[in-house]
Design an enzyme around this catalytic site. Structure first.
Site, PDB file in Angstrom:
ATOM      1  N   GLY A  98     -37.520 -60.305 -89.833  1.00  0.00           N
ATOM      2  CA  GLY A  98     -38.733 -59.692 -90.352  1.00  0.00           C
ATOM      3  C   GLY A  98     -38.484 -58.215 -90.614  1.00  0.00           C
ATOM      4  N   GLY A 146     -36.460 -63.598 -88.118  1.00  0.00           N
ATOM      5  CA  GLY A 146     -37.318 -64.300 -89.067  1.00  0.00           C
ATOM      6  C   GLY A 146     -36.564 -65.224 -89.995  1.00  0.00           C
ATOM      7  CD  GLU A 169     -35.195 -61.879 -82.034  1.00  0.00           C
ATOM      8  OE1 GLU A 169     -35.332 -62.179 -83.234  1.00  0.00           O
ATOM      9  OE2 GLU A 169     -34.309 -62.398 -81.306  1.00  0.00           O
ATOM     10  CG  ASP A 177     -40.523 -63.708 -83.082  1.00  0.00           C
ATOM     11  OD1 ASP A 177     -39.324 -63.503 -83.323  1.00  0.00           O
ATOM     12  OD2 ASP A 177     -41.443 -63.234 -83.778  1.00  0.00           O
TER      13      ASP A 177
END
Length: 338
Positions: A98, A146, A169, A177
């Site tokens: 992302g 992402g 992350e 995530d």
């Protein structure tokens, strides 16, 4: 000489001005035409998604997500579309994740934009995981964060010798995530726990050996593979699988290479089977091997809070559906952002 009251006012004014500039930038980026950032085409029997921000390693932004999701749903219902292909432009990255810069600015300036980004990104991840049409992700180049979310939940994932997978992350105060809590604990043994906590990078055929990719294809054949898939006439899932398997079987690069973590899997399974981060650290210390001590060094550089959240996320996610995991991760994302 500036009086304290005047200085305080100036600081507040500058902060207010900066916030407004960030908000204006975000609003402009929200309303920009994303047609150039993601290309959506019907080619032959396939719907083709091309992530088209090569200068930014095809990082996902909210505009791209808002274009991909409705088109994915349309193709899923279209009787003339038999499969969906997603790829990245530029050759260097499939999707690096992302757009963290925009998300972090949004988090500081406007809570709603950050809420929207995570909610809509996870909704897209879920749509990919439940898609009724075969979904083929060509994960050539950098595939992180992402980018993992828009590939790993699909039915087919094709790696090349230039694939680079990681979920880094825990180094940035977040957690793996985009459904990481679903797919990571389902990898062999405790491999997913190891990858999540250390951010270890897998390259090339190792992405396939780990179970993240379903097939491996030499990168020079990737264009031919795509054309052969597009040229299929009303293909079934089995027809698509046959084409992918034929290319996989003929791939020569690193054909005889053993999995990079093969010799360490026993250590990974024993050290990372603990229910607390503290126990994992103790296990690595007690093991004392050069591999264990190297992982200890890596873990000690990570956010302690992220490590604890991530371990719990994977333990909880191991028995949840993808949709349940994404709901859990959305709540976690908002707690981490604000």
């Amino acid at each position: 000489m500036v009086l304290p009251e005047a200085w305080s006012f100036m600081c507040r004014f500058n902060s207010f001005k900066r916030t407004n500039i960030i908000l204006q930038h975000l609003r402009r980026s929200m309303h920009m035409d994303a047609a150039g950032e993601v290309l959506l085409e019907r080619r032959g029997c396939a719907g083709v998604i091309t992530l088209n921000r090569p200068k930014f390693l095809n990082a996902l932004n909210l505009n791209m997500i808002r274009h991909i999701y409705p088109q994915l749903k349309n193709w899923e219902q279209d009787p003339e579309t038999f499969l969906i292909i997603i790829k990245g432009a530029g050759g260097k990255a499939f999707c690096s994740g992302g757009d963290i810069r925009v998300i972090s600015e949004a988090g500081r300036a406007n809570q709603k934009i950050a809420q929207d980004f995570f909610r809509e990104e996870y909704r897209l991840n879920n749509a990919i995981g439940s898609c009724q049409k075969p979904y083929v992700a060509l994960i050539h180049g950098i595939t992180m964060g992402g980018g993992v979310g828009v590939s790993v939940h699909g039915q087919f994932r094709v790696a090349t010798e230039k694939s680079l997978f990681a979920m880094p992350e825990t180094a940035i105060g977040l957690f793996p995530d985009v459904g990481g809590g679903y797919f990571l604990p389902r990898l062999q043994g405790k491999l997913g726990y190891f990858l999540a906590l250390t951010g270890f990078r897998l390259k090339g055929r190792d992405v396939y050996a780990a179970g993240i990719a379903t097939h491996f294809v030499d990168s020079e054949k990737l264009g031919m593979l795509e054309e052969d898939l597009i040229a299929l006439k009303s293909p079934s899932k089995e027809n698509i699988a046959d084409v992918l398997e034929a290319y996989h079987t003929k791939s020569k690069i690193d054909q005889d290479k053993s999995f990079i973590l093969e010799e360490h899997m026993d250590k990974i399974n024993s050290c990372f089977s603990a229910n607390t981060v503290e126990q994992i650290i103790e296990n690595l210390q007690q093991d004392g091997s050069s591999f264990a001590l190297e992982q200890l060094k890596v873990i000690n550089k990570m956010s302690p809070t992220s490590l604890k959240i991530t371990l719990r996320q994977l333990m909880e996610g191991s028995s949840k559906t993808l949709q349940e995991v994404l709901i859990m991760e959305y709540r976690l994302s908002q707690a981490c952002m604000f």
